[in-house]
Write a protein that holds these residues in place. Structure first.
Motif, PDB file in Angstrom:
ATOM      1  N   ASP A 690      -6.192   1.092  12.391  1.00 50.77           N
ATOM      2  CA  ASP A 690      -5.608   2.560  12.025  1.00 50.77           C
ATOM      3  C   ASP A 690      -6.324   3.278  10.935  1.00 50.77           C
ATOM      4  OD1 ASP A 690      -4.254   1.024  10.310  1.00 50.77           O
ATOM      5  OD2 ASP A 690      -2.343   1.353  10.848  1.00 50.77           O
ATOM      6  N   GLY A 691      -6.968   2.514   9.977  1.00 48.22           N
ATOM      7  CA  GLY A 691      -7.292   3.083   8.689  1.00 48.22           C
ATOM      8  C   GLY A 691      -6.480   3.404   7.530  1.00 48.22           C
ATOM      9  N   ARG A 692      -5.424   2.419   7.467  1.00 46.83           N
ATOM     10  CA  ARG A 692      -4.308   2.678   6.641  1.00 46.83           C
ATOM     11  C   ARG A 692      -4.947   2.125   5.301  1.00 46.83           C
ATOM     12  NH1 ARG A 692      -0.373  -2.201   8.507  1.00 46.83           N
ATOM     13  NH2 ARG A 692      -0.732  -1.298  10.582  1.00 46.83           N
ATOM     14  N   LEU A 693      -5.916   1.491   5.114  1.00 42.96           N
ATOM     15  CA  LEU A 693      -6.544   1.020   3.849  1.00 42.96           C
ATOM     16  C   LEU A 693      -7.677   1.784   3.525  1.00 42.96           C
ATOM     17  CD1 LEU A 693      -5.981  -2.730   3.788  1.00 42.96           C
ATOM     18  CD2 LEU A 693      -4.536  -1.057   2.833  1.00 42.96           C
ATOM     19  N   ASP A 694      -8.472   2.841   4.248  1.00 41.04           N
ATOM     20  CA  ASP A 694      -9.447   3.276   4.172  1.00 41.04           C
ATOM     21  C   ASP A 694      -9.532   4.207   2.693  1.00 41.04           C
ATOM     22  OD1 ASP A 694     -10.332   2.475   6.357  1.00 41.04           O
ATOM     23  OD2 ASP A 694     -10.684   4.248   7.397  1.00 41.04           O
ATOM     24  N   PHE A 695      -8.478   5.053   2.344  1.00 49.56           N
ATOM     25  CA  PHE A 695      -8.634   5.700   1.253  1.00 49.56           C
ATOM     26  C   PHE A 695      -8.408   4.733   0.165  1.00 49.56           C
ATOM     27  CE2 PHE A 695      -9.214   9.849   2.856  1.00 49.56           C
ATOM     28  CZ  PHE A 695      -9.308  10.556   1.674  1.00 49.56           C
TER      29      PHE A 695
END
Length: 770
Positions: A690-695
């Motif tokens: 889900d991209g929760r650690l992308d930023f």
């Protein structure tokens, strides 16, 4: 007697206008005041006769002329037939009109043999009115007129004063003007309405003399209270002018340019987004994820402006005289106050407010421990109000608005229950009592109070305080672009900055905060000044977030709490970062106040002093409210989580991504390397679909840049020596991009590569242990 002789007799028996006015008996004047036809009087002004030609005078238009610019045509040009016709007209209006005209022309002697022959009479002392315009007015030419004495004010003030007279009293006042000032009021002013009367007064006399005339005749009428009221209005007008000048100097200019140059506020101000509801929660718009709504309001808030705060219409329908303007750190509350103050000065809004007093809490702190009253406090902050009397604070017509700016900077507890009650603005007490009673709306019967604060402070205000809460949410997209267009004098530079902001959604979203806009503008101005307009702007958003961190952690904190040591700052950031990382892994963006305390975090420091977090109320269940806390934006949560990972590794040699057992075994042989930490971080990020650690990953890579490490150096216990960190990180990212088959994850890895800068995009360094 012939008709002609009778007409000449009537003409010779008349008197001048001055004689007619001064020689009347009171009974005759009373009868004339009650005459229904008195509005038809026509008395030409006393001026030299003009030759209007051989045609007989047209009297049909006399009813429509307020004041003739030239005298009526002499009877010398009239034939006997015309005079006979006038004698035959038996209407009262015509006869009165003729008598007034004859009375005015009585300074001429008419030959009985030839009515066209005219001899000027020599006026005796008895012909002069007992009072003239000159002997009633004494003007001090050496005294300089106060700049507040203007035509609009004088007109409104005299109209307001005369409007308090009854109809009979006003007629008597008009009679005095006709009696004492025949040169100006040569026509009986009874046919003038109030507007025309005051207009004639100001047309003929100076502003000072107009007030003097009004006061003199009000005194003759026994209207002592109205005479005092004239002086009161003038004093209040002078105080308002001087107060406005003081506020204009204080709020009219802002230091928005890089280098400290001050500019007019209107040149840089942009309209803020202010909504009529509170508890809207943080802005949760995100570049990668779709975060569920965190606020407690289900209905769309209505946008308002500062001009809509405490308006007369609102005061008519609501008993609340207290408004809380809330907003997170950097949302533009101070800008809203400036806008409100300047609009009041220019009379663009809040015209019903006689005096507006901004009371910045950071300035009120100097009076802590002193005994003073509200009136004394105002006079100390604004010496221009020294002329105000105690009665001005209690008067219903003198409405005052107090703006408590930055109540979140108030260092003492706001206790509504145990604070003494004050009902008189001249009563002496302490600062805390004055602040609380202002918010209670007890000190002034018609006093209005606007409080700007961060949201958590409203928990100190009891529900029965009858207040309205509105919230400022910063800029919309169009307002953000307008801000940069005003901020940069060079339109090309402004266009470049706007393009730079729009190139990254995160920057565009974060620029809803005016504080963040100011940080970006300062950095871009510095680059343009040092390297020229075409210089490359920073690729790293981590740098901007680090600037925002220091602005909140130090510059904004210094007004709210004692200076903090670096060690305490580091401990706070590690605690907040650890919590942020834990919440990220769980996909959580808010936490209850109870859980917050269990984590050992001081919410006063995180929410009140620094503003990195915010507190608001949610309604998860029916009839149930819950206090929750969150970071001011999800990206700030991700930034602090990355900072926690960096500080833990640099200061403690601990890799938060490795399991405890693995760390213990490895620790027996060698410590973790930066390469291992970054590899573990990338792998953990790729596992989150889900991209929760992308930023989080972007910020972590951004902190390897030398510019960011220099800013963060105070939080490192020892200098970092990672000479190849940037190149190694770039090589790792390219390798993972080659191995990964997920387009979304590769897109984020490319953003991480961009975060390292343009040089890293072409780097060929490789990790030996990838």
């Amino acid at each position: 007697m012939s008709d002609t002789d009778e007409a000449m007799a009537i003409q010779s028996e008349g008197s001048s206008i001055g004689e007619a006015a001064s020689g009347r008996r009171e009974s005759e004047l009373e009868e004339e005041l009650e005459d229904d036809d008195e509005d038809l009087y026509y008395i030409p002004p006393r001026r030299p006769s003009l030759d209007l030609g051989p045609s007989p005078m047209d009297t049909t238009h006399w009813d429509y002329v307020d004041q003739a610019l030239s005298p009526a045509q002499s009877y010398s040009t009239m034939t006997s037939e015309v005079l006979d016709k006038m004698e035959e007209d038996d209407t009262s209006s015509t006869s009165v009109r003729r008598q007034r005209a004859d009375s005015y022309s009585s300074c001429y002697s008419v030959d009985s043999d030839d009515c066209e022959k005219k001899i000027r009479k020599v006026r005796s002392k008895e012909d002069v009115p007992e009072s003239s315009d000159t002997n009633k007015l004494i003007e001090n030419t050496s005294e300089k007129r106060h700049p507040s004495l203007t035509i609009p004010f004088t007109f409104k003030a005299i109209s307001k004063i005369l409007g308090k007279l009854s109809e009979f009293e006003l007629r008597g006042f008009k009679r005095m003007l006709w009696k004492y000032y025949p040169q100006s009021f040569n026509t009986p002013p009874q046919n003038m309405d109030l507007v025309d009367l005051v207009d004639r007064l100001l047309e003929c006399y100076s502003l000072e003399n107009s007030f003097q005339i009004t006061k003199t005749h009000l005194a003759e009428m026994g209207k002592k209270k109205l005479v005092d009221y004239v002086d009161t209005l003038c004093i209040r007008n002078e105080v308002r002018y001087e107060l406005a000048e003081c506020l204009k100097q204080k709020y009219g200019e802002v230091c928005e340019d890089y280098g400290g140059e001050k500019r007019p506020f209107d040149d840089v101000h942009t309209t803020l987004k202010i909504v009529s509801t509170c508890d809207n929660g943080p802005n949760i718009e995100h570049e990668v994820m779709k975060i569920g709504k965190l606020d407690s309001n289900q209905e769309a808030p209505k946008e308002i402006s500062t001009a809509d705060i405490l308006t007369p219409k609102y005061l008519e329908t609501s008993s609340s005289k207290l408004v809380l303007l809330t907003g997170v750190a950097g949302s533009g509350k101070s800008m809203a106050v400036r806008r409100l103050v300047l609009d009041w000065i220019e009379e663009r809004a809040h015209k019903h407010v006689t005096f507006l007093f901004p009371l910045p809490v950071r300035e009120l702190k100097q009076f802590e421990g002193e005994k003073l009253s509200l009136a004394g406090l105002v006079k100390k902050l604004y010496p221009a109000t020294e002329k105000l009397r105690d009665g001005d604070y209690r008067c219903d017509e003198c409405q005052m608005m107090f703006v408590l700016e930055g109540l979140d900077e108030y260092p003492w507890k706001i206790d509504f229950e145990n604070t003494e009650l004050l009902t008189d603005p001249t009563d002496t007490s302490n600062l805390k009592a004055i602040v609380v009673n202002l918010m209670r709306a007890r000190l002034l019967y018609r006093g209005l109070c606007l409080v700007t604060t961060r949201p958590y402070v409203r928990a100190c205000v009891p529900w029965d305080a009858h207040y309205r809460e509105i919230e400022v949410l910063g800029f919309r997209d169009t307002q953000r672009d307008e801000y940069f267009q005003k901020r940069f004098k060079d339109s090309n530079q402004a266009a470049r900055v706007i393009d730079y902001i729009n190139s990254t959604k995160t920057l565009r979203v974060m620029c809803h905060l005016p504080l963040f806009c100011s940080i970006v503008a300062d950095e871009c101005q510095r680059i343009f000044k040092e390297k020229g307009t075409h210089a490359e702007l920073p690729n790293s958003i981590t740098y901007m977030y680090t600037k925002l961190l220091f602005s909140l952690l130090r510059q904004n904190r210094k007004w709210r709490a004692p200076e903090n040591s670096v060690d305490k700052e580091r401990d706070l950031l590690i605690k907040l970062g650890k919590l942020a990382f834990s919440m990220l892994e769980q996909g959580q963006y808010k936490i209850t106040q109870t859980d917050w305390k269990e984590k050992g975090i001081n919410d006063l420091e995180a929410v009140s002093y620094t503003g990195l977090c915010m507190q608001y109320v949610t309604k998860p269940y029916v009839l149930f409210n819950e206090n929750v806390l969150s970071f001011i934006h999800p990206t700030m949560q991700e930034y602090l989580a990355a900072l926690y990972a960096m500080l833990t590794f640099a200061n403690l040699g601990k890799n938060i991504f490795e399991e405890k057992l693995k760390i213990k075994v490895k620790g027996m042989f060698r410590g973790p390397t930066p390469s291992e930490m970054y590899k573990n971080a990338v792998d953990r990020s790729l596992q989150c679909e889900d991209g929760r650690l992308d930023f989080f990953l972007r910020f972590l890579f951004g902190m390897t840049l030398k510019t960011n490490q220099e800013l963060l150096q105070p939080f490192f216990t020892s200098p970092l020596k990672w000479p190849t960190a940037t190149g190694d990180a770039a090589a790792l990212i390219r390798k993972r991009m080659k191995d990964s088959q997920n387009p979304e994850r590769n897109r984020n890895l490319h953003c991480c590569l961009k975060e390292l800068g343009s040089q890293s995009l072409g780097s060929v360094s490789s990790l030996t242990d990838c």
